[in-house]
Scaffold this active site. Structure first.
Site, PDB file in Angstrom:
ATOM      1  N   GLY A 131      89.121 137.141  65.608  1.00 51.53           N
ATOM      2  CA  GLY A 131      90.044 136.087  66.001  1.00 51.53           C
ATOM      3  C   GLY A 131      89.584 134.686  65.670  1.00 51.53           C
ATOM      4  O   GLY A 131      90.405 133.785  65.466  1.00 51.53           O
ATOM      5  N   GLU A 133      88.024 133.746  62.984  1.00 48.89           N
ATOM      6  CA  GLU A 133      87.870 133.594  61.538  1.00 48.89           C
ATOM      7  C   GLU A 133      89.274 133.507  60.931  1.00 48.89           C
ATOM      8  O   GLU A 133      89.786 134.468  60.360  1.00 48.89           O
ATOM      9  CB  GLU A 133      87.068 134.753  60.959  1.00 48.89           C
ATOM     10  CG  GLU A 133      85.648 134.833  61.521  1.00 48.89           C
ATOM     11  CD  GLU A 133      84.894 136.085  61.095  1.00 48.89           C
ATOM     12  OE1 GLU A 133      85.384 136.807  60.204  1.00 48.89           O
ATOM     13  OE2 GLU A 133      83.816 136.348  61.659  1.00 48.89           O
ATOM     14  N   ARG A 192      84.083 147.035  64.769  1.00 52.15           N
ATOM     15  CA  ARG A 192      83.108 148.020  65.265  1.00 52.15           C
ATOM     16  C   ARG A 192      83.828 149.163  65.956  1.00 52.15           C
ATOM     17  O   ARG A 192      83.192 149.979  66.624  1.00 52.15           O
ATOM     18  CB  ARG A 192      82.132 147.371  66.264  1.00 52.15           C
ATOM     19  CG  ARG A 192      81.450 146.091  65.792  1.00 52.15           C
ATOM     20  CD  ARG A 192      80.507 146.303  64.632  1.00 52.15           C
ATOM     21  NE  ARG A 192      79.803 145.074  64.310  1.00 52.15           N
ATOM     22  CZ  ARG A 192      80.250 144.130  63.490  1.00 52.15           C
ATOM     23  NH1 ARG A 192      81.433 144.277  62.908  1.00 52.15           N
ATOM     24  NH2 ARG A 192      79.537 143.049  63.254  1.00 52.15           N
ATOM     25  N   HIS A 231      86.949 137.511  55.768  1.00 50.75           N
ATOM     26  CA  HIS A 231      86.172 137.061  56.917  1.00 50.75           C
ATOM     27  C   HIS A 231      85.645 135.650  56.651  1.00 50.75           C
ATOM     28  O   HIS A 231      85.852 135.082  55.577  1.00 50.75           O
ATOM     29  CB  HIS A 231      85.006 138.014  57.176  1.00 50.75           C
ATOM     30  CG  HIS A 231      85.428 139.371  57.645  1.00 50.75           C
ATOM     31  ND1 HIS A 231      85.267 139.801  58.947  1.00 50.75           N
ATOM     32  CD2 HIS A 231      86.006 140.412  56.985  1.00 50.75           C
ATOM     33  CE1 HIS A 231      85.732 141.033  59.068  1.00 50.75           C
ATOM     34  NE2 HIS A 231      86.182 141.429  57.887  1.00 50.75           N
ATOM     35  N   GLU A 317      83.470 137.517  52.575  1.00 50.40           N
ATOM     36  CA  GLU A 317      83.170 136.330  53.370  1.00 50.40           C
ATOM     37  C   GLU A 317      83.518 135.123  52.500  1.00 50.40           C
ATOM     38  O   GLU A 317      82.841 134.839  51.511  1.00 50.40           O
ATOM     39  CB  GLU A 317      81.692 136.310  53.755  1.00 50.40           C
ATOM     40  CG  GLU A 317      81.219 137.569  54.487  1.00 50.40           C
ATOM     41  CD  GLU A 317      81.609 137.577  55.956  1.00 50.40           C
ATOM     42  OE1 GLU A 317      82.086 136.538  56.455  1.00 50.40           O
ATOM     43  OE2 GLU A 317      81.437 138.617  56.611  1.00 50.40           O
TER      44      GLU A 317
END
Length: 503
Positions: A131, A133, A192, A231, A317
């Site tokens: 949330g 990112e 996860r 991300h 990323e």
């Protein structure tokens, strides 16, 4: 003559070899066992997390200030609907499920035939898994609008819209975004929460989060060839595996490559090299990293995609700062635009693809294996299409197999572009292969120095003696042809088609 026979005998052993390639076994892990302390050494810039010594009130005020200029969840939904209204011929909006708080998880499909099933590959982009990112949300809307504006004007935009079903989920975690925090509304890190190959605890799918279940169902409904999640907190293209078999020390850095390690490194490098400065990273050589070598995680979505869906996913990323000032978004988009476009286009511009049909023209959902790579993908059920991503510049033996049919193999040297190989499989009971056909099709899986393709039939072991005789005959034939060529002082040219049907 002797040399030819020796060469053929050496290759005889490959005739009956078949790859029993498979994905890794389904196992999983409870995200509550994740050691969050490893983030401190990961090199990520954790802006927008409360690592600072400030009151909760000041921290929340800081986050609200950061959010200025970013779309709210309602803004995002409105922007998606406006995009669809502006580009109705190449887009559709649909929901894959709802968040904990009931917010629709809206996705966009961009294609010249949105909503239709055909033999084209599917690619997905997912943003806002965490949330805090939010850059991915913004960039994915920019990508959609750029494709709309440039379709039939820009060649790459046209290639993607005409050749790929591109699916975009701007926000997987709208509740976390609204709360300005990493986890979802149930305080669970969604990256996860997926079943994991090295731990058994997450096997109970009923206990997964609503957002996770929505993703799992989405991947069941659509046969994605590749995907990427966006991300923030670093600048690197991350590829599987994310975890290791040695789970005793979460701080340990071990490179743990998956069966398609070369292909993933190629895809990650494709993104990094197309980026403005990702490949120049001092922290990550060439701007790419193996997930487990960076830091191990368990229950991640990236590994799940590869293991269970035949989907090659990267974790991208895309911004050192998790929540940069909104004024920086146009620059971040400009830095990532070509990388995003090239990654989507890679599903049709690289690798090996084609269709698998029976000898009477029925599409077959066959398994596609690569000799020496312990992993298979499945062809589509309706059209028998397959798209097998592979690193260029390599030699590959591609095997198509399905129960009740004789397996076939194609031998390919893959250049920079894609190679199309259509397989036509005969029933096990068929006796259509005459000796002359075997002599025509089977020339051994030899490779010269140029991109090429050969087609090869598998022969059952019961025909071993016949095969040896045929090889001897082939060697004699080659010897006679060489004598004739020398006598005529001519060199016979060899032409290898770029598209072939293995029949």
């Amino acid at each position: 003559m002797i040399f030819s026979l020796l060469f053929l005998c050496l290759n005889l052993s490959t005739l009956f070899r078949f790859s029993s390639a498979r994905g890794a076994a389904l196992q999983s892990y409870n995200q509550s066992g994740y050691d969050a302390s490893i983030y401190g050494r990961s090199g990520r810039r954790l802006y927008a997390t409360n690592d600072f010594k400030m009151s909760e009130e000041d921290y929340n005020a800081m986050l609200e200030k950061l959010a200025h200029g970013y779309m709210s969840n309602s803004d995002l939904e409105r922007a998606m609907q406006e995009f669809n209204s502006r580009c109705p011929n190449i887009s559709r909006i649909y929901s894959i499920g709802k968040s904990v708080h009931g917010v629709p998880l809206l996705a966009m499909e961009i294609s010249d035939s949105p909503g239709n099933m055909d033999a084209k590959p599917a690619f997905k982009f997912v943003g806002n898994v965490h949330g805090n990112e939010p850059v991915g949300r913004e960039l994915l809307l920019m990508l959609a609008n750029w494709l709309c504006d440039n379709y039939l004007k820009d060649s790459l935009a046209t290639t993607i819209v005409d050749g790929v079903h591109l699916h975009i989920l701007p926000s997987m975690n709208p509740d976390g975004y609204a709360l300005r925090r990493r986890n979802n509304a149930n305080h669970i890190d969604l990256n996860r929460d997926f079943p994991d190959q090295f731990f058994p605890v997450n096997d109970d799918l009923d206990l997964r989060q609503p957002e996770t279940k929505a993703m799992l169902n989405w991947m069941e409904d659509i046969h994605f060839t590749a995907s990427a999640t966006l991300h923030g907190g670093a600048l690197v293209a991350n590829y599987p595996w994310d975890g290791t078999e040695d789970k005793s020390d979460y701080h340990r850095r071990d490179y743990f490559g998956c069966p398609d390690d070369k292909t993933f490194r190629f895809l990650a490098s494709l993104y990094s090299r197309s980026h403005y400065n990702m490949s120049l990273s001092k922290e990550f050589p060439d701007g790419i990293t193996n997930g487990a070598f960076w830091y191990p995680i368990y229950g991640g979505m990236q590994d799940w995609n590869y293991i269970h869906s035949g989907c090659f996913e990267l974790t991208l990323e895309i911004s050192d700062n998790k929540w940069p000032d909104a004024s920086e978004l146009p620059t971040i988009w400009d830095h990532n635009r070509m990388s995003m476009l090239n990654l989507v286009a890679s599903v049709i511009k690289t690798g090996i693809h084609g269709r698998v049909l029976s000898s009477d023209g029925i599409p077959l959902p066959a398994l596609i294996a690569i000799q020496g790579i312990n992993y298979t993908i499945a062809a589509g059920k309706k059209f028998g299409e397959y798209y097998r991503l592979l690193a260029p510049g390599e030699k590959y033996e591609v095997i198509a197999s399905t129960p009740g049919y004789k397996s076939k193999r194609a031998c390919v040297i893959l250049g920079d572009g894609a190679v199309t190989v259509d397989f036509v499989l005969d029933p096990e009971t068929s006796s259509t292969h005459s000796e002359s056909r075997v002599l025509e099709d089977y020339a051994g899986c030899y490779f010269d120095s140029k991109p090429s393709l050969q087609v090869v039939d598998f022969l059952p072991a019961s025909q071993l003696e016949i095969s040896i005789m045929l090889f001897v005959m082939l060697g004699l034939l080659c010897f006679l042809m060489q004598r004739r060529a020398r006598r005529n002082h001519k060199q016979m040219p060899v032409s290898v088609p770029r598209r072939a049907a293995v029949v």
